[in-house]
Structure formats: C-alpha cells, structure tokens
Design a protein around this motif. Sequence first.
Motif, PDB file in Angstrom:
ATOM      1  N   LEU A  36       0.660  -0.768   0.144  1.00  0.00           N
ATOM      2  CA  LEU A  36      -0.063  -0.082   0.495  1.00  0.00           C
ATOM      3  C   LEU A  36       1.067   1.179   0.119  1.00  0.00           C
ATOM      4  CD1 LEU A  36      -2.672   1.372   0.072  1.00  0.00           C
ATOM      5  CD2 LEU A  36      -3.183   0.763   2.535  1.00  0.00           C
ATOM      6  N   THR A  37       2.442   1.343   0.619  1.00  0.00           N
ATOM      7  CA  THR A  37       3.189   2.167   0.896  1.00  0.00           C
ATOM      8  C   THR A  37       3.520   2.441  -0.584  1.00  0.00           C
ATOM      9  OG1 THR A  37       3.573   1.750   3.168  1.00  0.00           O
ATOM     10  CG2 THR A  37       5.747   3.050   1.627  1.00  0.00           C
ATOM     11  N   GLN A  38       3.811   1.747  -0.950  1.00  0.00           N
ATOM     12  CA  GLN A  38       4.727   1.720  -3.030  1.00  0.00           C
ATOM     13  C   GLN A  38       3.268   2.458  -3.443  1.00  0.00           C
ATOM     14  OE1 GLN A  38       5.671  -1.884  -3.774  1.00  0.00           O
ATOM     15  NE2 GLN A  38       7.396  -2.105  -2.284  1.00  0.00           N
ATOM     16  N   LEU A  39       1.833   1.424  -3.509  1.00  0.00           N
ATOM     17  CA  LEU A  39       0.942   2.429  -4.193  1.00  0.00           C
ATOM     18  C   LEU A  39       0.470   3.737  -4.558  1.00  0.00           C
ATOM     19  CD1 LEU A  39      -1.654   1.579  -6.426  1.00  0.00           C
ATOM     20  CD2 LEU A  39      -2.734   1.260  -4.271  1.00  0.00           C
ATOM     21  N   GLU A  67       4.544  -2.177 -12.955  1.00  0.00           N
ATOM     22  CA  GLU A  67       5.564  -1.732 -13.824  1.00  0.00           C
ATOM     23  C   GLU A  67       6.416  -1.107 -12.588  1.00  0.00           C
ATOM     24  OE1 GLU A  67       6.157  -0.487 -17.255  1.00  0.00           O
ATOM     25  OE2 GLU A  67       4.871  -1.837 -18.255  1.00  0.00           O
ATOM     26  N   ARG A  68       5.523  -0.070 -12.302  1.00  0.00           N
ATOM     27  CA  ARG A  68       6.217   0.930 -11.212  1.00  0.00           C
ATOM     28  C   ARG A  68       6.180   1.260  -9.643  1.00  0.00           C
ATOM     29  NH1 ARG A  68       3.656   7.171 -12.598  1.00  0.00           N
ATOM     30  NH2 ARG A  68       5.113   7.499 -10.955  1.00  0.00           N
ATOM     31  N   THR A  69       5.382  -0.102  -9.772  1.00  0.00           N
ATOM     32  CA  THR A  69       5.435  -0.889  -8.081  1.00  0.00           C
ATOM     33  C   THR A  69       5.718  -2.314  -8.042  1.00  0.00           C
ATOM     34  OG1 THR A  69       3.239  -2.084  -8.551  1.00  0.00           O
ATOM     35  CG2 THR A  69       3.356   0.921  -7.277  1.00  0.00           C
ATOM     36  N   LEU A 104      -2.617  -5.257  -6.883  1.00  0.00           N
ATOM     37  CA  LEU A 104      -3.202  -4.260  -6.734  1.00  0.00           C
ATOM     38  C   LEU A 104      -4.277  -4.108  -6.662  1.00  0.00           C
ATOM     39  CD1 LEU A 104      -0.658  -2.635 -10.133  1.00  0.00           C
ATOM     40  CD2 LEU A 104      -0.394  -2.264  -7.309  1.00  0.00           C
ATOM     41  N   ALA A 105      -5.118  -4.974  -7.400  1.00  0.00           N
ATOM     42  CA  ALA A 105      -6.876  -5.043  -6.781  1.00  0.00           C
ATOM     43  C   ALA A 105      -6.699  -5.147  -5.725  1.00  0.00           C
ATOM     44  CB  ALA A 105      -6.951  -5.471  -7.707  1.00  0.00           C
TER      45      ALA A 105
END
Length: 788
Positions: A576-579, A607-609, A616-617
């Motif tokens: 969640l922090t990365q997102l 790609e970015r996380t 992610l969902a």
Amino acid sequence: MQGLYGVYRALEEQVMRQALPDLGPVRGLSGPELLEADEGEVARLLILAAVGSYAAGGPPATDVLSAVSRRYQERSFLCTGRSLPRAVELIGLLDAAVAARSLRQLGEVADHVSQGWPGYSDSVFPAAFTALAARLDPMSTDAGGAGLGSGAEATPRSGTALTPTPARASGSGMGTGAGAGTFNGTAFRPAAAFATASASGAASEAAFADGGFAVTSFTRREAGLGHAAAGRAVQAADVLRESLGRYRASPYRADAVWVFTDLILAELMAGRVREAAGVGEEQHRFVEEVFTTLPPVTGPAGAGVAFTRPAGLRPRALAPEDHELLLRHVRTGQFLVEACRHRSAEDFAAAVDLLSFGWAHFADSPYPRILRHLAGRYAAPGAPWEVCLGAEGWWHRMLRSSRARVTSAHLVATATALRARLAHAGLLVQGDVALLDAAVVHARLYGAAATVEWVTRYVGELRLRIPDLLRAAVTYLQAPTAQEAARLLASYTALRAACAAPDLLCAAGLHPAGPLRLAGPLHPAGPLRPADPSHPAGPDGAVARGGRSPRLEVAFYGSLLSVEGITVHRVTPAPLTQLLRVLGEEFARAGERGEEVPFLSAAELGERTGRTPAALAQTVRRFRAVCQERFAEATAFPIGPETVIQGRPGYRLNPDSVELFLPPPPPVPPTLPEPPEPSASRAAPAPAGTAVPGGPVELPAPPARMAARAPAASRTPTVSRKSLAARTSGGTPQMSSAPATGTPPPTPHPHSPDPHSPHPHPGPVPGLSSVRRPPAGSGPAPSTRSLL
C-alpha cells in the motif's frame, strides 16, 4: 545601476583575486537597490567589504560601511534591527583583531560569520580570512594548518544543513546562502546573539587554528549531523565532540548545550548508553554553570534578552525564555537516554516532542533520519517508535478529524491522551491549550452542555495556567451572532498562538464563515446538499443551508497512514505504501501543472510498483475496507469506497475529495563507510552540490506535501495546508548566539514570527522561515543561527 546583487558579485570577485575592493559602489548604494534589499543580504555585503579591504592590505572601511548601515536602518521599511546592528558590531571586532594582529580574535570573527550559514565553507569568506591571517602573521601558514595564508578555500563543504529552531538561536552567522560565493536572495536570518567567551585565549586560538578558517564550530557540527543521518554513529560522535569543544571555547552557550544533545544521540546510535548518560550529566553541569555565570535580565519586559532576541553580539544576562530553553535541552537528552536504556516508547515520544514541537522545519532537518536509526536499534519488535508524528502532529490530526464529524468519545479520548503526552514531556501549557481546543471544537459539534460534562474536571488547572485563553474560549462559545463569534475567535486564536499551536481554522465549525455542515457520507464533493437537521445550530441559532463534503488530508507520518486525522494503519503494509507513493507523485505532478489527475492503468502501476494487477486490486480492496472500518469506528459518517483511491478505468488519488497528500518518507539509507579525512591543503571551494571528502553526506530532501490543483474549468483550486510544525511554540527559546539559516539544533525549535528569528531546541523557539516572534516557554531545537 548595478543593484545590490551586482555590487556583491563584483566585491566577491575582487576579494577572490585579493585585489583591493572598490568601495565606491558600496558607498553609493541608495534608493531601491538598497532600501528594498533584505537586511541579511546588506549585512553580509558589509562584512565582506570589511574583510576584503583588510585582506588586500587596504585601510579600514568601518566609517563607509557604518554610513551605509545607518542609511538602511533609517530609511528601509524592511529593516528589522536584528542583523545590521550585529554586523556593525562584528566589523568592530574585526577592527580590533587587525589592530592587535591576533589570529585568535580573527578566528572568533570567522566563527561568528559561519554560524547558521550552511554555505559558509563554499563562500569566499574562508579564503579572505586566510589571506588576512597571512598579512597579520606571515607564520600563520605553518601555525594554522590547512592552507592558512594560501588564499585558497580551506575546508570541506558540509552538505546537510541543520534546520534552525524557532527563537532559540544564539549565535551570529552570515545567512542561508547555499553555494560558493552565491548571493541568491535567500536572506540569512539573524538568530541569537553572541555570549561572552568562556575559554582562555590559548584554548580558543588552538581551536580556531586547527583546520583553518573554513572549519568552525558550526561546520563541524553540520558534518557530524551528516554522519549521524547517514548512520555512521562512531564518526558522528567524534566530529560532534570536536564541534562541542569549539562551541565551549566560544560565546555560543545555547549552541553548546544543543550539541551536547547531538552527541547523546550519536553515542546512543553507537550503542554506548553509559557514555551517552555521562554526556547528559556533563550537559547538566554545563547548564548549571551558565545559570550561575549569567545574571537574570533586569529592566522592562523583553529588554536585553540574551539568546532569544539578542540586541548585540555579547549578551550578558539570562532571560526567562533562555532559562527554559536550556532546561528543555537537558530534558531532551535525559528522555533519550531513558528511552534507550529501558526501551521506553513513552520516553522516546517525549524526546521527539521536545525536539520537534513548534519547529516548522523539523521534517527537513537531519533529525528524523537520526531518530529513525535510533528507533530501529532500540524499539521492541513489532512496536516501532514514531519519529515523524510528534504531539504537534497528533494535535493537528485531532483538529482535522473534527471535519469528518468525529464521535464525541473519540474526540475526548484523543484530547486527554494528547494532554497526558505533552505533560509527560513537560509541556504543560501546550497540553492545556490542546485540551481547550478540543473543548471548543466539541462544543461547536455537540453543544456546550455535552462539553461541560467532561471538561469541568480540568477547569481548575486551565484557570491556573491559561486563564486568559480560557476566558476567551468561553466568551467565543457564548457569542450571540456569527459576526461577533468571528471577532471573538480571532482573539482566541491570537492568544493561543503564543504556544505555537497548529492551525485551528482547519477544524469543523471554527471558520469565521460558520460551522461546517456535513450532510451525508464522505464522498467526492458534489452539488450543494441540504444541511443535516440534527446538526447543532450555529452561533446565531441558525442552521447553515448546506455545503460540500469536506476535502480530505491523506498523510503519511513515517509508517503511520492518516486520512483526515483518522489513523488507518499504524504500520502501513509495504504494497500500500508503494501504491500510494506512485499515485501521490502523479497527484502532485498534475497539481503543479494545473491538469486533471490522470488514471494509471494496472499495467503501468504494476511496472512502477513491482506488483501484479491482481495484487494491486487486492491491495486497493483491503485499503478501502480498512478505511471504511476505521471511519465507522471513529466518525459519525461513513467514507465512500472511492473517496481516497478512485478506480475505473485505472487508479488515482481522487482529486474531488483529496485536498492534500503527504507522501511516506524515503527509507533509511544503509550505513555508509567513513570517507577519508581531507588533506591539509585545499583547493578552491567545491561547486555547489559537490560532495567534499570529510564533509557530511548530501541527503535527499524529504518529500514535500503534495496538493492537487484542479483545472479552473473543472473544479475549485485546492488549498495547500501549512507545515504542521511551522508554528512558534510557547516554550523556551534557543540560547545560542547565532541565527540559524536552514540548520536545526537538537532541542525543539519553533519558528518565530519574525522572518529573521532563529529556532530554539529544548524550549519553544520560533523557526527560521517563520514569520512570527519567538514565543515564551515552548519551542524546539537549540540555537545555532546565522548572525546576519
């Protein structure tokens, strides 16, 4: 017409060539180029002219420079009277040093000039002092080491600037410049005044001679904090011990007390708790010596304040603010030692509160990184110590949460816990003000009768410590009309500003426009809705006709995630922090450009996380569920699933409901090896931004708060919130004699209202960039501030 900048650049080039400065342009300064300039810049120009004239073998320029100073002080609207008087006095010290041909006195002048100025080592001043030393004593090249008399810059550039604390500074420095020989318009703020030197001439001469004129008490401290922030505890302790020796041999008593706290931090980082306790005892003895050496201030209130608002370079009296500031430094060190000795989160929180309360630039200083190293070493597994969220942050979140109609029980529990935390740190007045704020907000949301039920038990203590503020709050709540309420609220906020409290108008129902009306769940703002009939009436007995749902603040405080003041995660999961970090970057970028916040597809986010679309969902679903659960527990209204993270056709921070986003701090870098010590002979100053061996590691600036700015055609522009700590605390001010420009001391330093004020550490001190006057009794860090 050259202007002040052109005159300074020309003078700087002449000094670098060791040519006799042309004082004609300096003498001719008048009109807009002088009267519209910042006082600190004028002061720096005059001191450079004085040093350059002597360094090139010219006559004293004191009369010419004093005339320019008088012209500015008599005619400029921007003159505060804090920088130029000390600059003129410092030029007098330079005259005395040249007349006596004393390298010790010249070193004292250089030390004064460097205080609170991170760019000092890269400026032309060290080379100018070195050239002047060679004229005063041709043998100074051998005696002074490190290139004395060579005309070349002498020491490493210290990269990490300490963030000054509010009204605590006691030193005198040149300013906030950052590059070699730059005069970039950033006014160096005067901090505190110089105190009387306490060391023998021989000791001072030895201290100033070691390393040349580019190595001063301030630059060594800055280097030591850089080592500590990078995790090099042993190297930091060695360098800070050297800085402490220099400060103890100088007039900067408050700065010396602050560096004691820095040294305690470094020793604890190295795992040497017993040694840190010994440093704390020595700090206590040093403070007692200051108390017995300096008499109390006499005369009218505010006259002759020694360290907080000094009138000259050598104050010889101790004001009540100074007394409180020094004690606050001592308490900070004691709490740090006890926290690490007993692995006590409560004592660590008290140290963080003393260090950060009222210090607007605490988050930008090296101290959060240093404290994170400390917390990682001593905190119990699974129970991390909070470094980025001090009592002032909790206070702000309490006020902010009222916008979401936080429940009465939650508001009362938060207020009483916050008051207990501040009391443990010794900030009793601040705790009382926080409790009174909660009572005012509670009365606006739930009525005076419900508030009286729980606040009555504290009224006796509130009347004892903050009688005027209590009277103003009660009068405000009884205002017969909205107009009268707005006037009385202004009186209340003015009185509470003395303790550097967070912004009160972000709370529900306290804006002069009237109470905030919540008509339903917290979801993206839509058209005006009818007011909730159950909501209490306004001060005039009428209910507002409607309003938009409040826009939210989403903020990371270290690993803690807060949404509109409600804690969603105490330890936020890494996915969640990365997102949120990635979504926050797009949110900020769109706000800067005035564009619509874009949706990021699951593939691009992956790609970015480094996460799959399915992961992610799942992360988003879990976040929404936890967020709804926390709001259901703490507030009267639920929060919509897409209020924070909006989906379909991708993901983004919802610009219709998120007003401000504060990203998570960068991870603590691994410990770096100690760089080799610089050689004795040095070349010209390194260009700005270049790392120099022996100097502190350049640390990335902490991320700034991100606020989205909606396109004019689509929605109302958002308003950015001021830094939580950018307030003057009502505690003790710093005692050092140098105003800090971008450098923080170990004690909490609040920012002072005056743009030229310094920051304190253990007591309340106004901050560098603050526009207020140093409050009495609460503030952060110590005192290293720039003189000019």
